[in-house]
Design an enzyme around this catalytic site. Structure first.
Site, PDB file in Angstrom:
ATOM      1  N   GLY A 130      47.846  37.183  28.553  1.00 54.25           N
ATOM      2  CA  GLY A 130      48.744  36.459  28.726  1.00 54.25           C
ATOM      3  C   GLY A 130      48.845  35.178  27.976  1.00 54.25           C
ATOM      4  O   GLY A 130      47.842  34.777  27.153  1.00 54.25           O
ATOM      5  N   GLY A 181      45.551  28.201  31.938  1.00 52.55           N
ATOM      6  CA  GLY A 181      46.124  28.001  32.940  1.00 52.55           C
ATOM      7  C   GLY A 181      45.257  28.609  34.072  1.00 52.55           C
ATOM      8  O   GLY A 181      45.105  27.810  35.113  1.00 52.55           O
ATOM      9  N   GLU A 193      38.505  33.885  26.769  1.00 54.97           N
ATOM     10  CA  GLU A 193      39.498  34.463  26.240  1.00 54.97           C
ATOM     11  C   GLU A 193      39.812  34.407  24.652  1.00 54.97           C
ATOM     12  O   GLU A 193      39.961  35.071  23.957  1.00 54.97           O
ATOM     13  CB  GLU A 193      40.904  33.930  26.844  1.00 54.97           C
ATOM     14  CG  GLU A 193      41.087  34.415  28.270  1.00 54.97           C
ATOM     15  CD  GLU A 193      42.259  33.650  28.987  1.00 54.97           C
ATOM     16  OE1 GLU A 193      42.677  34.189  29.748  1.00 54.97           O
ATOM     17  OE2 GLU A 193      42.697  32.454  28.652  1.00 54.97           O
ATOM     18  N   LYS A 221      57.717  31.391  28.818  1.00 60.48           N
ATOM     19  CA  LYS A 221      56.696  31.393  28.219  1.00 60.48           C
ATOM     20  C   LYS A 221      56.939  30.930  26.753  1.00 60.48           C
ATOM     21  O   LYS A 221      56.231  30.437  25.963  1.00 60.48           O
ATOM     22  CB  LYS A 221      55.598  32.110  28.142  1.00 60.48           C
ATOM     23  CG  LYS A 221      55.218  32.666  29.669  1.00 60.48           C
ATOM     24  CD  LYS A 221      54.890  31.345  30.562  1.00 60.48           C
ATOM     25  CE  LYS A 221      54.632  31.860  31.916  1.00 60.48           C
ATOM     26  NZ  LYS A 221      53.851  32.927  32.092  1.00 60.48           N
TER      27      LYS A 221
END
Length: 256
Positions: free
Chosen positions: A90, A104, A111, A129
């Site tokens: 995401g 977040g 990641e 987003k």
């Protein structure tokens, strides 16, 4: 089933379901962290169980690793994988060039390492987003605990010289204590409102002693899948600029 989900959750499922089409048998797949990525992990777990899909997955956080194991996905380390065919994750924001703000959930270091070790990265997100310019979402900065106050001072001095609209910083907290990443570090959230030059800011931040990694993902994302509550999934290809729209059967969310 969809009546029990919020419009945002439906959109997140739609994006995840469409991105799952890129996962093929035998792949080594990076699994992201966050609420949208959780839909993906659950859906891939269903494919493993019902279709016999065989993949090996590298999670980007302990939370994702636990969920992947629960749904029957084989979990390995990045060192064991060596290299990945695909990472799906995401994002907190993405711009027209597919630059991202992530972190977040406080997992942007792992990641970024996983995404950079992949042939391609696909981002899954809802339409909220999608932004013209990064920066409304606070930019996460992972920093080591030693000398945290001085590191924060150096960050604030740098921001005074950068092309941003906000310069407030805050130490991320959790339950009254500083939030800890999987690596045991702290996170500074930079409230910038607008980032004029993402490349310059990323380079400068990572030159500060004590900074481990920032949440700007530049030139890493190849495709974005945007989910909508009516079942539409929009795929944007960063290389070609092509945009395509497909329909997702919302009934497939049942049982996840």
């Amino acid at each position: 089933m969809t009546a029990e989900l919020s419009p945002t959750d439906i959109a997140k499922f739609v994006a995840s379901r469409r991105a799952a089409d890129f996962v093929e048998d035998g792949m080594r797949v990076g699994l992201g962290t966050g609420s949208t990525a959780a839909w993906l992990v659950k859906y891939l777990g269903r494919r493993v169980r019902d279709e016999g899909l065989k993949i090996r997955a590298v999670p980007t956080s302990t939370r994702t690793a636990e969920l992947a194991k629960q749904v029957g996905i084989e979990v390995i380390t990045l060192d064991e994988a060596g290299w990945l065919d695909l990472t799906i994750d995401g994002a907190d924001e993405f711009d027209p060039k597919l630059n991202l703000i992530k972190g977040g959930g406080g997992a942007h270091l792992q990641e970024k390492i996983v995404a950079a070790a992949s042939d391609q990265m696909i981002v899954i997100a809802d339409a909220a987003k999608d932004v013209a310019t990064l920066g409304a979402f606070p930019l996460p900065l992972e920093v080591i605990r030693f000398g945290g106050a001085s590191t924060r001072t150096l960050v604030e001095r740098l921001l005074a010289k950068m092309d941003v609209d906000g310069r407030e910083t805050s130490l991320r907290m959790a339950g009254g204590e500083p939030f800890l990443t999987d690596e045991g570090n702290h996170v500074l959230d930079l409230h910038l409102k607008r980032i004029g030059d993402v490349k310059a800011l990323s380079l400068e931040l990572n030159q500060i002693p004590g900074v481990v990694e920032n949440g700007l993902f530049i030139g890493i994302c190849n495709k974005v899948v945007i989910g909508f509550e009516d079942g539409r999934a929009e795929l944007r290809d960063g290389a070609t600029g092509a945009v395509s729209v497909t329909e997702v059967d919302l009934a497939e969310a049942a049982g996840l």
